[in-house]
Motif scaffolding. Structure first.
Motif, PDB file in Angstrom:
ATOM      1  N   ARG A 162       0.486   4.913 -10.455  1.00  0.00           N
ATOM      2  CA  ARG A 162       0.380   5.020  -8.990  1.00  0.00           C
ATOM      3  C   ARG A 162      -0.370   3.830  -8.414  1.00  0.00           C
ATOM      4  O   ARG A 162       0.042   3.242  -7.420  1.00  0.00           O
ATOM      5  CB  ARG A 162      -0.330   6.325  -8.601  1.00  0.00           C
ATOM      6  CG  ARG A 162       0.516   7.572  -8.756  1.00  0.00           C
ATOM      7  CD  ARG A 162      -0.042   8.714  -7.912  1.00  0.00           C
ATOM      8  NE  ARG A 162      -1.453   8.949  -8.130  1.00  0.00           N
ATOM      9  CZ  ARG A 162      -1.934   9.746  -9.094  1.00  0.00           C
ATOM     10  NH1 ARG A 162      -1.111  10.369  -9.920  1.00  0.00           N
ATOM     11  NH2 ARG A 162      -3.238   9.920  -9.233  1.00  0.00           N
ATOM     12  N   ASN A 163      -1.501   3.486  -9.050  1.00  0.00           N
ATOM     13  CA  ASN A 163      -2.289   2.353  -8.569  1.00  0.00           C
ATOM     14  C   ASN A 163      -1.511   1.045  -8.703  1.00  0.00           C
ATOM     15  O   ASN A 163      -1.613   0.159  -7.852  1.00  0.00           O
ATOM     16  CB  ASN A 163      -3.607   2.251  -9.345  1.00  0.00           C
ATOM     17  CG  ASN A 163      -4.622   3.292  -8.900  1.00  0.00           C
ATOM     18  OD1 ASN A 163      -4.518   3.848  -7.809  1.00  0.00           O
ATOM     19  ND2 ASN A 163      -5.599   3.574  -9.746  1.00  0.00           N
ATOM     20  N   GLY A 164      -0.731   0.940  -9.786  1.00  0.00           N
ATOM     21  CA  GLY A 164       0.068  -0.262  -9.989  1.00  0.00           C
ATOM     22  C   GLY A 164       1.127  -0.416  -8.917  1.00  0.00           C
ATOM     23  O   GLY A 164       1.319  -1.511  -8.379  1.00  0.00           O
ATOM     24  N   ASN A 165       1.799   0.668  -8.576  1.00  0.00           N
ATOM     25  CA  ASN A 165       2.809   0.646  -7.514  1.00  0.00           C
ATOM     26  C   ASN A 165       2.173   0.320  -6.171  1.00  0.00           C
ATOM     27  O   ASN A 165       2.714  -0.457  -5.380  1.00  0.00           O
ATOM     28  CB  ASN A 165       3.532   1.991  -7.434  1.00  0.00           C
ATOM     29  CG  ASN A 165       4.447   2.227  -8.632  1.00  0.00           C
ATOM     30  OD1 ASN A 165       4.856   1.284  -9.287  1.00  0.00           O
ATOM     31  ND2 ASN A 165       4.745   3.488  -8.912  1.00  0.00           N
ATOM     32  N   PHE A 166       1.015   0.946  -5.915  1.00  0.00           N
ATOM     33  CA  PHE A 166       0.299   0.718  -4.662  1.00  0.00           C
ATOM     34  C   PHE A 166      -0.109  -0.749  -4.550  1.00  0.00           C
ATOM     35  O   PHE A 166       0.040  -1.377  -3.500  1.00  0.00           O
ATOM     36  CB  PHE A 166      -0.929   1.626  -4.613  1.00  0.00           C
ATOM     37  CG  PHE A 166      -1.719   1.544  -3.338  1.00  0.00           C
ATOM     38  CD1 PHE A 166      -1.204   2.039  -2.144  1.00  0.00           C
ATOM     39  CD2 PHE A 166      -2.988   0.981  -3.317  1.00  0.00           C
ATOM     40  CE1 PHE A 166      -1.925   1.964  -0.968  1.00  0.00           C
ATOM     41  CE2 PHE A 166      -3.719   0.898  -2.152  1.00  0.00           C
ATOM     42  CZ  PHE A 166      -3.189   1.397  -0.973  1.00  0.00           C
ATOM     43  N   PHE A 167      -0.617  -1.307  -5.672  1.00  0.00           N
ATOM     44  CA  PHE A 167      -1.042  -2.708  -5.704  1.00  0.00           C
ATOM     45  C   PHE A 167       0.133  -3.638  -5.399  1.00  0.00           C
ATOM     46  O   PHE A 167       0.002  -4.575  -4.607  1.00  0.00           O
ATOM     47  CB  PHE A 167      -1.631  -3.034  -7.077  1.00  0.00           C
ATOM     48  CG  PHE A 167      -2.108  -4.454  -7.211  1.00  0.00           C
ATOM     49  CD1 PHE A 167      -3.423  -4.789  -6.894  1.00  0.00           C
ATOM     50  CD2 PHE A 167      -1.258  -5.462  -7.650  1.00  0.00           C
ATOM     51  CE1 PHE A 167      -3.872  -6.101  -7.010  1.00  0.00           C
ATOM     52  CE2 PHE A 167      -1.690  -6.770  -7.763  1.00  0.00           C
ATOM     53  CZ  PHE A 167      -3.003  -7.085  -7.447  1.00  0.00           C
ATOM     54  N   MET A 168       1.287  -3.368  -6.000  1.00  0.00           N
ATOM     55  CA  MET A 168       2.455  -4.215  -5.796  1.00  0.00           C
ATOM     56  C   MET A 168       2.958  -4.154  -4.359  1.00  0.00           C
ATOM     57  O   MET A 168       3.322  -5.173  -3.766  1.00  0.00           O
ATOM     58  CB  MET A 168       3.572  -3.804  -6.756  1.00  0.00           C
ATOM     59  CG  MET A 168       3.258  -4.066  -8.226  1.00  0.00           C
ATOM     60  SD  MET A 168       2.890  -5.803  -8.583  1.00  0.00           S
ATOM     61  CE  MET A 168       4.489  -6.545  -8.266  1.00  0.00           C
ATOM     62  N   GLN A 169       2.956  -2.949  -3.777  1.00  0.00           N
ATOM     63  CA  GLN A 169       3.377  -2.800  -2.384  1.00  0.00           C
ATOM     64  C   GLN A 169       2.428  -3.540  -1.446  1.00  0.00           C
ATOM     65  O   GLN A 169       2.860  -4.200  -0.499  1.00  0.00           O
ATOM     66  CB  GLN A 169       3.445  -1.318  -2.018  1.00  0.00           C
ATOM     67  CG  GLN A 169       4.623  -0.581  -2.634  1.00  0.00           C
ATOM     68  CD  GLN A 169       4.577   0.901  -2.359  1.00  0.00           C
ATOM     69  OE1 GLN A 169       3.747   1.632  -2.919  1.00  0.00           O
ATOM     70  NE2 GLN A 169       5.447   1.377  -1.492  1.00  0.00           N
ATOM     71  N   LEU A 170       1.133  -3.416  -1.724  1.00  0.00           N
ATOM     72  CA  LEU A 170       0.134  -4.112  -0.911  1.00  0.00           C
ATOM     73  C   LEU A 170       0.287  -5.620  -1.012  1.00  0.00           C
ATOM     74  O   LEU A 170       0.238  -6.334  -0.007  1.00  0.00           O
ATOM     75  CB  LEU A 170      -1.277  -3.724  -1.366  1.00  0.00           C
ATOM     76  CG  LEU A 170      -1.970  -2.554  -0.685  1.00  0.00           C
ATOM     77  CD1 LEU A 170      -3.348  -2.364  -1.284  1.00  0.00           C
ATOM     78  CD2 LEU A 170      -2.071  -2.767   0.811  1.00  0.00           C
ATOM     79  N   HIS A 171       0.451  -6.089  -2.229  1.00  0.00           N
ATOM     80  CA  HIS A 171       0.591  -7.528  -2.460  1.00  0.00           C
ATOM     81  C   HIS A 171       1.753  -8.084  -1.639  1.00  0.00           C
ATOM     82  O   HIS A 171       1.658  -9.170  -1.039  1.00  0.00           O
ATOM     83  CB  HIS A 171       0.810  -7.789  -3.953  1.00  0.00           C
ATOM     84  CG  HIS A 171       0.766  -9.230  -4.335  1.00  0.00           C
ATOM     85  ND1 HIS A 171       1.134  -9.694  -5.565  1.00  0.00           N
ATOM     86  CD2 HIS A 171       0.405 -10.341  -3.627  1.00  0.00           C
ATOM     87  CE1 HIS A 171       0.996 -11.003  -5.619  1.00  0.00           C
ATOM     88  NE2 HIS A 171       0.553 -11.428  -4.444  1.00  0.00           N
TER      89      HIS A 171
END
Length: 246
Positions: free
Chosen positions: A14-23
């Motif tokens: 979840r954090n990885g997906n969130f990080f990628m979307q934010l980036h």
């Protein structure tokens, strides 16, 4: 042990997906995800920190609003050296209007990142602008003023701030119409009443009169929206006369 590993893997994903979307949205890598997690946490989650303080995006909205105002004000001050205080204030209001911020939030699909117990379809339009402000606040806390300024230039100033176009942009048709009526010494009245239609959501109707003559009617889900809609219709009736004030 297996259950703990599954929970950690799920959280990491979840954090990885969130990080990628934010980036993708930011154009740079965030350092501390906690600020951005808070920027997308709705109050309905009812989360509190160790000191009992609410954890949601509302305080970040306040910070983001201040940062937007500061960066936009600085840009306008430098870009329009002939503009007086009143002109600069009006132009800044047009750039950071609720309508414009809502559009920006929708464009970035910020609603997709929200943690909430309320279904997305039940949110009003303003959540899009609120999230945009919260995101700007999170950027400031995470990376400082320069990154915050760069994001505002990339997402607002460069693509959207055209001085000549903004000069003719109307923020509130109601305010503009009232200003015109007062200047021309005309009487005006907004007669608002509950609409007893068959809609599931309650509606309000309004009749706008100028000099005791009904010039526009409108209907919406709030009194404010109905008045603004009626004012916009009245504006086009008197457009040639009102436009001289813009």
């Amino acid at each position: 042990m297996k259950n703990i590993r599954n929970i950690l893997n799920s959280r990491f994903k979840r954090n990885g997906n969130f990080f990628m979307q934010l980036h993708k949205i930011l154009g740079f890598k965030p350092k501390n995800l906690k600020y951005f997690k808070k920027a997308f946490t709705h109050r309905s989650m009812n989360i509190k920190d160790s000191k009992g303080n609410a954890v949601n995006y509302e305080r970040l909205e306040f910070l983001g609003d201040a940062m937007l105002s500061a960066v936009i004000a600085s840009h306008l001050y430098l870009e329009v050296p002939s503009g007086d205080e009143g002109y600069l204030t009006k132009m800044r209001s047009k750039v950071v209007s609720r309508e414009h911020l809502n559009e920006l939030g929708k464009e970035l699909k910020l609603i997709d990142l929200v943690e909430s117990k309320i279904p997305p379809g039940q949110f009003g339009d303003n959540i899009h602008g609120n999230l945009f402000e919260a995101l700007v606040g999170a950027i400031f806390l995470d990376r400082g003023y320069k990154h915050c300024e760069k994001f505002i230039y990339n997402r607002i100033i460069t693509p959207h701030v055209d001085i000549e176009r903004l000069e003719g942009k109307v923020i509130s048709y109601k305010s503009l119409l009232i200003e015109w009526c007062q200047k021309e010494k005309k009487t005006f009245n907004y007669n608002v009443y509950d609409d007893t239609g068959i809609d599931e959501v309650k509606h309000f109707s309004v009749k706008l009169s100028i000099d005791d003559k009904v010039v526009a009617k409108a209907r919406a889900t709030s009194k404010k929206k109905a008045e603004e809609k009626a004012s916009k219709r009245a504006f086009f009736v008197f457009q040639n006369k009102i436009s001289k004030m813009l």
